[in-house]
Motif scaffolding. Structure first.
Motif: not given
Length: 280
Positions: A101-109, A114-117, A186-189
């Protein structure tokens, strides 16, 4: 369709995700009388080096959970001696090709983690089973948790760990967790992974069974590297590899024989069924 052919034939059968064909294979070969199917899931994103520590993780799942299959979700296959040895040693690994995945809810990963999450949750929603990080190790069967809709472990700081998740297909807790990604930052680890999972367990306690750190996580990562901790009561161990990569990369069949700490002991147990040091 023969499962042995799917997992060890040459050339490999490689599924895509999602796949109705794979779903039929799972339904046919992994059905028993428990709520959670006995499938183990691993994710491998990026051009990482497949190390001895990863080999031991897969071997632990194979030996002590005895899953009907191990699904290996990857964007590119690893290579090297430890991957080759794993493919010769563990016969029921099924390869699943993934477009990350490259985006989650329209936000770039931003982070590959985060992709694995998010992807681990999608896997569990689709198939159910036991998700493991590649630095998570199984020490005895998790079958007693497979009649719960969802089970997770709690770490020493009270947070809920996502390195091991046991969940039924379409688990309500997993679904709520996926829905929480509508507010993905995207900035929150760890905002949508560890932090959100912990909040959801407090909000929806009936949907998930929690176990304290001594069952699935150690009190603190340093206990693994600096001490010999009594882990006979543990179902699984997460080794918190960040900050210890160089040391972990130095472990192999030879050096593990005399590695005098917790990791050395349970690696020997997984490999040989005996945790004792080799003095010679």
């Amino acid at each position: 369709m023969n499962l042995t052919h799917l997992s060890s034939g040459s050339p490999d059968q490689v599924f895509q995700f999602p796949s109705n064909c794979l779903k039929r294979v799972v339904a046919k070969y992994c059905k028993d009388n428990l709520t959670v199917p006995n499938i183990v899931h691993y994710i491998w994103f990026g051009s990482l080096s497949f190390e001895f520590m990863h080999f031991v993780s897969f071997l632990s799942a194979y030996k002590y959970q005895n899953p009907c299959m191990i699904l290996f979700f990857h964007d590119m296959l690893p290579s090297g001696i430890w991957w080759n040895l794993l493919r010769q040693t563990v016969p029921n690994i099924v390869l699943v090709k993934v477009i990350t995945p490259t985006h989650i809810s329209g936000r770039r990963i931003k982070f590959i983690q985060h992709k694995a999450d998010i992807f681990r949750l999608q896997i569990l929603k689709e198939y159910g089973g036991i998700y493991l990080d590649t630095d998570q190790y199984i020490l005895r069967s998790l079958d007693e948790f497979r009649n719960n809709e969802c089970t997770m472990g709690v770490a020493h700081d009270g947070s809920v760990g996502s390195a091991l998740i046991i969940a039924a297909r379409n688990s309500r807790f997993i679904q709520k967790w996926i829905e929480s990604y509508r507010s993905y930052d995207p900035k929150s680890w760890g905002g949508n992974s560890v932090t959100m999972a912990t909040k959801l367990t407090e909000k929806c306690p009936a949907l998930v069974r929690l176990h304290r750190h001594h069952c699935m996580f150690f009190p603190h990562g340093l206990v693994l590297y600096n001490q010999n901790y009594k882990w006979s009561h543990s179902y699984a161990i997460h080794i918190f590899k960040n900050g210890h990569i160089n040391m972990l990369k130095s472990i192999n069949f030879d050096t593990v024989r005399k590695l005098n700490n917790t990791i050395g002991a349970f690696f020997r147990y997984i490999l040989h069924g005996n945790k004792e040091l080799c003095r010679k």
